[in-house]
Design a protein around this motif. Structure first.
Motif, PDB file in Angstrom:
ATOM      1  N   ARG A 161      35.484  43.257  44.348  1.00 41.13           N
ATOM      2  CA  ARG A 161      35.388  41.824  44.091  1.00 41.13           C
ATOM      3  C   ARG A 161      35.327  41.559  42.586  1.00 41.13           C
ATOM      4  O   ARG A 161      35.950  40.618  42.075  1.00 41.13           O
ATOM      5  CB  ARG A 161      34.150  41.236  44.762  1.00 41.13           C
ATOM      6  CG  ARG A 161      33.984  39.743  44.494  1.00 41.13           C
ATOM      7  CD  ARG A 161      32.566  39.278  44.683  1.00 41.13           C
ATOM      8  NE  ARG A 161      32.442  37.849  44.398  1.00 41.13           N
ATOM      9  CZ  ARG A 161      31.313  37.165  44.516  1.00 41.13           C
ATOM     10  NH1 ARG A 161      30.215  37.766  44.911  1.00 41.13           N
ATOM     11  NH2 ARG A 161      31.276  35.883  44.235  1.00 41.13           N
ATOM     12  N   LYS A 162      34.590  42.385  41.870  1.00 43.81           N
ATOM     13  CA  LYS A 162      34.486  42.228  40.420  1.00 43.81           C
ATOM     14  C   LYS A 162      35.846  42.393  39.759  1.00 43.81           C
ATOM     15  O   LYS A 162      36.198  41.653  38.830  1.00 43.81           O
ATOM     16  CB  LYS A 162      33.487  43.248  39.870  1.00 43.81           C
ATOM     17  CG  LYS A 162      33.143  43.071  38.404  1.00 43.81           C
ATOM     18  CD  LYS A 162      32.070  44.074  37.975  1.00 43.81           C
ATOM     19  CE  LYS A 162      31.706  43.884  36.506  1.00 43.81           C
ATOM     20  NZ  LYS A 162      30.687  44.874  36.062  1.00 43.81           N
ATOM     21  N   VAL A 163      36.634  43.345  40.243  1.00 45.40           N
ATOM     22  CA  VAL A 163      37.990  43.531  39.718  1.00 45.40           C
ATOM     23  C   VAL A 163      38.808  42.266  39.927  1.00 45.40           C
ATOM     24  O   VAL A 163      39.498  41.792  39.012  1.00 45.40           O
ATOM     25  CB  VAL A 163      38.678  44.730  40.404  1.00 45.40           C
ATOM     26  CG1 VAL A 163      40.159  44.773  40.047  1.00 45.40           C
ATOM     27  CG2 VAL A 163      38.002  46.037  40.015  1.00 45.40           C
ATOM     28  N   GLU A 164      38.724  41.703  41.126  1.00 44.69           N
ATOM     29  CA  GLU A 164      39.526  40.505  41.414  1.00 44.69           C
ATOM     30  C   GLU A 164      39.051  39.303  40.597  1.00 44.69           C
ATOM     31  O   GLU A 164      39.856  38.498  40.128  1.00 44.69           O
ATOM     32  CB  GLU A 164      39.509  40.197  42.915  1.00 44.69           C
ATOM     33  CG  GLU A 164      40.591  39.231  43.331  1.00 44.69           C
ATOM     34  CD  GLU A 164      41.027  39.361  44.778  1.00 44.69           C
ATOM     35  OE1 GLU A 164      41.983  38.673  45.144  1.00 44.69           O
ATOM     36  OE2 GLU A 164      40.430  40.168  45.534  1.00 44.69           O
ATOM     37  N   ASN A 165      37.726  39.197  40.410  1.00 44.73           N
ATOM     38  CA  ASN A 165      37.179  38.089  39.617  1.00 44.73           C
ATOM     39  C   ASN A 165      37.514  38.227  38.140  1.00 44.73           C
ATOM     40  O   ASN A 165      38.019  37.288  37.514  1.00 44.73           O
ATOM     41  CB  ASN A 165      35.658  38.022  39.770  1.00 44.73           C
ATOM     42  CG  ASN A 165      35.181  37.544  41.130  1.00 44.73           C
ATOM     43  OD1 ASN A 165      34.011  37.607  41.444  1.00 44.73           O
ATOM     44  ND2 ASN A 165      36.084  37.058  41.967  1.00 44.73           N
ATOM     45  N   GLU A 166      37.238  39.387  37.583  1.00 41.12           N
ATOM     46  CA  GLU A 166      37.291  39.567  36.130  1.00 41.12           C
ATOM     47  C   GLU A 166      38.627  40.094  35.619  1.00 41.12           C
ATOM     48  O   GLU A 166      39.131  39.643  34.588  1.00 41.12           O
ATOM     49  CB  GLU A 166      36.170  40.517  35.695  1.00 41.12           C
ATOM     50  CG  GLU A 166      34.774  40.011  36.016  1.00 41.12           C
ATOM     51  CD  GLU A 166      33.681  41.002  35.654  1.00 41.12           C
ATOM     52  OE1 GLU A 166      32.484  40.674  35.824  1.00 41.12           O
ATOM     53  OE2 GLU A 166      34.007  42.122  35.207  1.00 41.12           O
ATOM     54  N   PHE A 167      39.197  41.060  36.308  1.00 35.15           N
ATOM     55  CA  PHE A 167      40.434  41.685  35.833  1.00 35.15           C
ATOM     56  C   PHE A 167      41.653  40.848  36.234  1.00 35.15           C
ATOM     57  O   PHE A 167      42.533  40.587  35.412  1.00 35.15           O
ATOM     58  CB  PHE A 167      40.550  43.099  36.413  1.00 35.15           C
ATOM     59  CG  PHE A 167      41.615  43.948  35.782  1.00 35.15           C
ATOM     60  CD1 PHE A 167      41.353  44.674  34.633  1.00 35.15           C
ATOM     61  CD2 PHE A 167      42.884  44.035  36.350  1.00 35.15           C
ATOM     62  CE1 PHE A 167      42.337  45.466  34.046  1.00 35.15           C
ATOM     63  CE2 PHE A 167      43.880  44.822  35.769  1.00 35.15           C
ATOM     64  CZ  PHE A 167      43.599  45.540  34.616  1.00 35.15           C
ATOM     65  N   ILE A 168      41.676  40.392  37.513  1.00 32.96           N
ATOM     66  CA  ILE A 168      42.809  39.603  38.002  1.00 32.96           C
ATOM     67  C   ILE A 168      42.648  38.135  37.649  1.00 32.96           C
ATOM     68  O   ILE A 168      43.622  37.450  37.334  1.00 32.96           O
ATOM     69  CB  ILE A 168      42.967  39.776  39.527  1.00 32.96           C
ATOM     70  CG1 ILE A 168      43.101  41.258  39.888  1.00 32.96           C
ATOM     71  CG2 ILE A 168      44.162  38.984  40.050  1.00 32.96           C
ATOM     72  CD1 ILE A 168      44.312  41.949  39.299  1.00 32.96           C
ATOM     73  N   GLY A 169      41.401  37.618  37.706  1.00 34.77           N
ATOM     74  CA  GLY A 169      41.149  36.231  37.338  1.00 34.77           C
ATOM     75  C   GLY A 169      41.077  35.270  38.501  1.00 34.77           C
ATOM     76  O   GLY A 169      41.299  34.064  38.347  1.00 34.77           O
TER      77      GLY A 169
END
Length: 391
Positions: A161-169
């Motif tokens: 989820r953090k990847v999708e929030n922060e890395f993907i936006g």
């Protein structure tokens, strides 16, 4: 030819032969039975993993390079593990595994070179969480192959989820990643997105089946009004907090929503969130009591709320749901996922399935000019190694 044999043949055709063994993994998609837009508002959701999903094949390399390829997209990427990875629009789907790779390295996982091949029957942009499945699959494959990074399945869902929030936006909640990591065959998950406490609920539907109905209108969360809806929920919460110190919008009462939110749009958004959270609680109680028809009624109420108060359904989803509800034997239907296209689900008597799919397909095409696809939903386990799902 088995699915595994066919996948290994495609892998070898693309990457070539090697003495290194090829490992196979599978991540399911998910449907949310009820509880839409409650996850990032600290409420309850009720998802289940399904047998549609993405396979991943992995073979070690002797260098510090990860090669990615998608059979479905017909494209890939070459990643140098010595470099810091960043999200770039031109990299398309590969940004998702890239983000997981970077975040696992940041967690201290000592990754090595490998060839990774993805292939699936999970439609992209359909509201069945293809992006979360790709994230969880990548994380699970790399952790399993290169050693434990210290993440259990819940922590893996949180990292993705953090990847999708922060890395993907994309400001998504935890539900999709959690369901794909933690799914359990023949069960849905009652998940409190505030605390991550969860309970597996047997999915006994009394001679009914869940049918996934794909509008075949794709949507991208970053291109939709998803982030706008989240901002509206945050604005509503900020207003209510001036009067009572709640942490999440789902903790508000309907009296607070109707009495404190003067802006009609914010009132509508909050009314959906608070009422939808209660529908999840009621739905679990009804299913435990064997009241499948009453659960179907809650599905309909959920769709109406998403249609009129949250305004995220759109023509295609509304037409699918309305035509589904006109067919005898269908006792409930609603959009599932973020909306703006994608999929709906219906609860249909088993003996009426063929007639249902035929009539809804014809009615939908007559109105929209699109051809819908239908998939009877098989509730499956979460991400795993060596799985075969042909359903």
């Amino acid at each position: 030819m088995s699915i595994h044999a066919e996948l290994k043949m495609k892998f070898t055709k693309h990457f070539g032969d090697s003495k290194q063994p090829v490992s196979i993994f599978f991540a399911p998609g998910r449907v949310n039975l009820i509880g839409e837009y409650t996850d990032f508002n600290g409420g309850y959701v009720f998802p289940a993993a399904v047998s549609l999903g993405i396979w991943g094949l992995l073979r070690r390399r002797t260098d510090g390079v990860i090669q990615l390829h998608s059979d479905n997209a017909g494209s890939g990427a070459v990643i140098d593990l010595k470099q810091t990875l960043v999200c770039r629009q031109e990299d398309g789907w590969t940004n998702y595994p890239k983000g997981v790779i970077q975040y696992l390295v940041d967690q201290g996982l000592l990754l090595q070179g490998c060839d990774v091949f993805f292939s699936g029957n999970l439609p992209t942009g359909a509201g069945l969480s293809s992006s979360a499945a790709l994230l969880i699959l990548t994380a699970y494959m790399l952790q399993t192959t290169f050693g434990n990074s210290g993440l259990d399945r819940v922590a893996m869902a949180q990292l993705c989820r953090k990847v999708e929030n922060e890395f993907i936006g994309v400001n998504c909640g935890i539900m999709d990643h959690f369901a794909i990591a933690m799914g359990h065959k023949h069960h849905a998950i009652l998940l409190d997105c505030n605390t991550l406490t969860h309970e597996y609920i047997p999915l006994s539907l009394d001679n009914h089946s869940l049918v996934i109905m794909n509008t075949n209108k794709k949507r991208e969360l970053t291109d939709s009004k998803y982030n706008e809806r989240r901002q509206e929920c945050d604005q509503a919460l900020a207003i209510i907090r001036k009067h009572r110190g709640i942490e999440h919008l789902c903790q508000a009462t309907m009296a607070e929503v109707e009495g404190l939110l003067e802006q009609p749009v914010l009132r509508k958004r909050a009314r959906h969130v608070v009422s939808e959270n209660q529908r999840v609680i009621d739905a679990v109680s009804l299913l435990r009591a064997g009241e499948v028809s009453a659960f179907g009624g809650l599905m309909i109420a959920s769709h109406r709320s998403l249609q009129t108060d949250f305004e995220v359904s759109g023509l295609e989803l509304d037409v699918l749901v309305e035509h589904a509800l006109q067919v005898p034997g269908c006792i409930g239907a609603r959009m599932t996922g973020a909306g703006f296209g994608g999929c709906a689900i219906a609860l249909v008597e088993n003996q009426a399935l063929d007639k249902f799919m035929q009539q809804v397909r014809l009615g939908y095409q007559a109105v929209t000019g699109r051809i819908a696809d239908f998939y009877p939903a098989i509730v499956a386990d979460g991400v795993e190694r060596g799985a075969i799902h042909e359903g």
